[in-house]
Design a protein around this motif. Structure first.
Motif, short mmCIF file in Angstrom:
data_model
loop_
_atom_site.label_atom_id
_atom_site.label_comp_id
_atom_site.label_asym_id
_atom_site.label_seq_id
_atom_site.Cartn_x
_atom_site.Cartn_y
_atom_site.Cartn_z
N LYS A 142 0.83 -1.21 0.00
CA LYS A 142 0.00 0.00 0.00
C LYS A 142 0.86 1.26 0.00
CE LYS A 142 -2.59 -1.69 3.40
NZ LYS A 142 -3.65 -1.81 4.44
N THR A 143 2.00 1.20 0.68
CA THR A 143 2.92 2.35 0.68
C THR A 143 3.47 2.59 -0.72
OG1 THR A 143 3.55 1.96 2.99
CG2 THR A 143 5.05 3.28 1.65
N LYS A 144 3.90 1.54 -1.38
CA LYS A 144 4.42 1.66 -2.75
C LYS A 144 3.36 2.22 -3.69
CE LYS A 144 7.81 -2.13 -2.69
NZ LYS A 144 8.14 -3.45 -3.31
N ARG A 146 0.75 4.16 -2.91
CA ARG A 146 0.53 5.59 -2.62
C ARG A 146 1.65 6.45 -3.19
NH1 ARG A 146 -1.21 3.74 2.51
NH2 ARG A 146 0.90 4.12 3.32
N GLU A 147 2.89 5.93 -3.11
CA GLU A 147 4.04 6.67 -3.60
C GLU A 147 4.14 6.66 -5.13
OE1 GLU A 147 7.22 4.75 -1.59
OE2 GLU A 147 6.96 5.90 0.27
N GLY A 148 3.36 5.79 -5.75
CA GLY A 148 3.36 5.71 -7.20
C GLY A 148 4.53 4.93 -7.78
N THR A 149 5.22 4.15 -6.93
CA THR A 149 6.36 3.36 -7.42
C THR A 149 5.91 2.05 -8.07
OG1 THR A 149 6.64 2.40 -5.21
CG2 THR A 149 7.97 4.35 -5.76
#
Length: 278
Positions: A142-144, A146-149
């Motif tokens: 989910k972090t990736k 949100r960061e768009g990575t």
């Protein structure tokens, strides 16, 4: 999940398990010294692959399965309101038995598989696997995102491949139907439960067996404090069962009464509940 009242679940369910395993597989793979790279192991490895494929072809949401090398467990909680659930599990289990043996015996010319079907109590366990995934691998995904990575499609692919460091099938923990089926299968020929046959615990049925199922013999079995009478399946007539709405097979609480000498078992099963907090 079977509920007893709004916002609650029973602490103890009545489950049914079918345990099926390949006959002679251990001795077959031992000939190679348990070395899968040895040329003599090829037939055993292919046999195992076909076994798992055959089981997967019959598994679905109403008939989940867990493979453990040359053994497979099918499992389901039974309903206190509808004996049709018990019949459905029996029907699917027998269909799996015939399908696996058709592949193993007729296609591959191996000894076949034995199936044991047995009911038992299951203690409902509370697991936090979902939380572990959300706090671990899920949080990272989910972090990736949100960061768009990573793209949404990549996030879905990563989530589908995510595995836990500790895992279990909740429905098979504290499941004494599994214990019953496994011990009966382990008893094997010495207990009269040998060969590529299907053995059904007669606790699933009323005292007068229904006409739509026949057994070639009955076997009294006992192991480690468990006792049961198994029937060696001769045949099942699904059309005849359908005409009488599978009368003669029992629902969960009636099976509980055959498994326990506690005259208050049904009341206790109904009263013992988990509260669901949302």
């Amino acid at each position: 999940m079977a509920k007893t009242a709004k916002g609650s679940m029973r602490k103890v369910e009545i489950a049914c398990v079918a345990w099926i395993d390949l006959l002679g597989y251990g001795s077959q793979i031992s000939e190679s010294g348990f070395n899968p790279a040895h040329e003599s192991a090829a037939a055993a490895i292919h046999r195992l692959d076909r076994f798992h494929t055959a089981v997967s072809e019959k598994a679905n949401r109403y008939f989940p399965t867990l493979a453990m090398n040359d053994g497979v467990i099918a499992y389901r909680d039974l309903s206190p309101r509808a004996h049709s659930v018990t019949y459905d599990f029996l029907r699917r289990s027998i269909d799996l038995f015939h399908h696996v043996n058709n592949v193993d015996q007729n296609e591959l010319s191996h000894p076949g598989a034995r199936l044991v079907i047995a009911p038992g109590f299951r203690v409902r366990r509370v697991h936090s696997f979902e939380q572990h995934l959300n706090d671990g691998k899920g949080k990272l995904i989910k972090t990736k995102l949100r960061e768009g990575t990573i793209t949404p499609e990549q996030a879905i692919n990563e989530a589908l491949k995510a595995r836990q460091y500790f895992d279990a099938v909740p429905e098979l923990q504290g499941n004494f139907a599994l214990t019953r089926a496994y011990l009966a299968d382990e008893s094997g020929s010495k207990a009269g439960l040998g060969g590529p046959n299907c053995f059904v615990d007669l606790s699933l049925f009323s005292s007068t067996l229904p006409d739509w199922i026949t057994f070639s013999e009955t076997i009294d079995w006992e192991s480690r404090g468990m006792q049961a009478q198994f029937g060696r399946l001769a045949g099942i007539n699904h059309e005849a069962a359908g005409r009488v709405q599978s009368e003669g097979i029992l629902s969960a609480f009636d099976i509980a009464k055959t498994l326990s000498n506690d005259h208050e078992i049904e009341a206790k099963l109904r009263q013992e509940r988990f509260r669901i907090v949302r």
